[in-house]
Design a protein around this motif. Sequence first.
Motif, PDB file in Angstrom:
ATOM      1  N   ASN A   1       0.824  -1.206   0.000  1.00  0.00           N
ATOM      2  CA  ASN A   1       0.000   0.000   0.000  1.00  0.00           C
ATOM      3  C   ASN A   1       0.863   1.263   0.000  1.00  0.00           C
ATOM      4  N   ASP A   2       1.959   1.264   0.770  1.00  0.00           N
ATOM      5  CA  ASP A   2       2.855   2.423   0.805  1.00  0.00           C
ATOM      6  C   ASP A   2       3.532   2.640  -0.547  1.00  0.00           C
ATOM      7  N   ILE A   3       3.942   1.544  -1.184  1.00  0.00           N
ATOM      8  CA  ILE A   3       4.574   1.664  -2.501  1.00  0.00           C
ATOM      9  C   ILE A   3       3.580   2.196  -3.529  1.00  0.00           C
ATOM     10  N   LEU A   4       2.362   1.691  -3.489  1.00  0.00           N
ATOM     11  CA  LEU A   4       1.323   2.191  -4.402  1.00  0.00           C
ATOM     12  C   LEU A   4       1.079   3.681  -4.188  1.00  0.00           C
ATOM     13  N   ALA A   5       1.124   4.117  -2.942  1.00  0.00           N
ATOM     14  CA  ALA A   5       0.935   5.539  -2.654  1.00  0.00           C
ATOM     15  C   ALA A   5       2.059   6.363  -3.263  1.00  0.00           C
ATOM     16  N   CYS A   6       3.292   5.861  -3.186  1.00  0.00           N
ATOM     17  CA  CYS A   6       4.425   6.576  -3.794  1.00  0.00           C
ATOM     18  C   CYS A   6       4.220   6.746  -5.292  1.00  0.00           C
ATOM     19  N   VAL A   7       3.870   5.661  -5.954  1.00  0.00           N
ATOM     20  CA  VAL A   7       3.639   5.717  -7.398  1.00  0.00           C
ATOM     21  C   VAL A   7       2.494   6.671  -7.725  1.00  0.00           C
ATOM     22  N   SER A   8       1.464   6.640  -6.913  1.00  0.00           N
ATOM     23  CA  SER A   8       0.285   7.479  -7.167  1.00  0.00           C
ATOM     24  C   SER A   8       0.606   8.960  -7.086  1.00  0.00           C
ATOM     25  N   VAL A   9       1.344   9.383  -6.046  1.00  0.00           N
ATOM     26  CA  VAL A   9       1.635  10.810  -5.919  1.00  0.00           C
ATOM     27  C   VAL A   9       2.542  11.282  -7.050  1.00  0.00           C
ATOM     28  N   ILE A  10       3.438  10.414  -7.499  1.00  0.00           N
ATOM     29  CA  ILE A  10       4.304  10.791  -8.615  1.00  0.00           C
ATOM     30  C   ILE A  10       3.485  10.987  -9.882  1.00  0.00           C
ATOM     31  N   ILE A  11       2.564  10.068 -10.144  1.00  0.00           N
ATOM     32  CA  ILE A  11       1.736  10.159 -11.350  1.00  0.00           C
ATOM     33  C   ILE A  11       0.773  11.339 -11.272  1.00  0.00           C
ATOM     34  N   LEU A  12       0.083  11.473 -10.147  1.00  0.00           N
ATOM     35  CA  LEU A  12      -0.941  12.509 -10.032  1.00  0.00           C
ATOM     36  C   LEU A  12      -0.354  13.907  -9.961  1.00  0.00           C
ATOM     37  N   HIS A  13       0.861  14.033  -9.425  1.00  0.00           N
ATOM     38  CA  HIS A  13       1.464  15.349  -9.348  1.00  0.00           C
ATOM     39  C   HIS A  13       2.450  15.605 -10.481  1.00  0.00           C
TER      40      HIS A  13
END
Length: 349
Positions: free
Chosen positions: A243-255
């Motif tokens: 879940n933490d890794i997915l969050a990292c990828v998500s913030v990079i993509i969304l921002h």
Amino acid sequence: MLGILRFFLASCVVVFHFSGSVPTIGILAVNFFYVISGYLMTLVLHETYRFNPVSFFSNRALRLYPAQLAICMVSIPFLWGLSNAQSFHPLWGTAQWQDWIGNILIFPWTFLPSQHFRISPTTWSVAVEICCYFLLWLFVSRRAWTAISSVGLAILWQAYQFHVGADQGSHYFPVSAAMLPFSLGAASYFATDMLSRSKSRKHASTVNQLAILISVIAVFVINWRLALRFDASPFYGLFYYVNDILACVSVIILHGKKYHGITKNISLWFGDLSYPVFLCQWLGAFIAWHIIGIGSPMRSWWVFLIGYVIAVGLGVCIVLLVDRPIQALRARVREIALAPRTPLRQSLN
């Protein structure tokens, strides 16, 4: 889109607490939120506040404390005027003098036992965030190597907790546990910074933005379902850390893209709502339980649905009556932080 995602995560915590039918999702949502906070705080420390502690912590205080104090003032008449408050949440018992200090300052909840009277029970995680903000400013967010080193130290701490057979909650509740997602969020900022140097950011169409957001939410939900099925404990396990890794990828993509127009305004509104809704969820559910009837179950879909509507309504009021009036002051703090430094200012900082 991060604002909408943050509101979704706050809503996951609400449904986790009050539906009685959606276990563990709130725990993953809080950790996901921590990663986003680590990322955003590192971004503003570098690009807005330049690690000026007065500007950074002043703006954080203006964001966190007025809304918290307003919700406390609204909550007290209901906690004392309606029956069975302590039955609904054990923290709504007798208050001692040190409890009032904790409710005003928030951060003492990190250092006090959980049984102390808290008007907004969820402020324990806000207290953790405040302490992590200090660690981000002090060390974690300074350089890429400090962020990566902090990730490594946080992993070692988690491994040590497994080694000594520590309580399951030690992987989730304390500041030391939260430093893993916060450090990963800080490391994500430096990854995004490297990518932005090699590729210019472009405006994303509304369709693309929604597709990305829906994909992130879908992956989060799938990971939660897998965690629910395979992880032995809600506080740790393979999917807990995935879940933490997915969050990292998500913030990079969304921002990684610039948003504008109505999409940007909607995201900002939902982002502003996420914090007050998170804070007043227990009050909303408590009122909903009395509306339904105190003989009914304290946790049900009706308690969630009615309480959620009440919490969102209170959140809108907090944004309009508390947050918006002080936005000019917060903007002024940011302007001072962004102003060119004179030799005197440089010597003082």
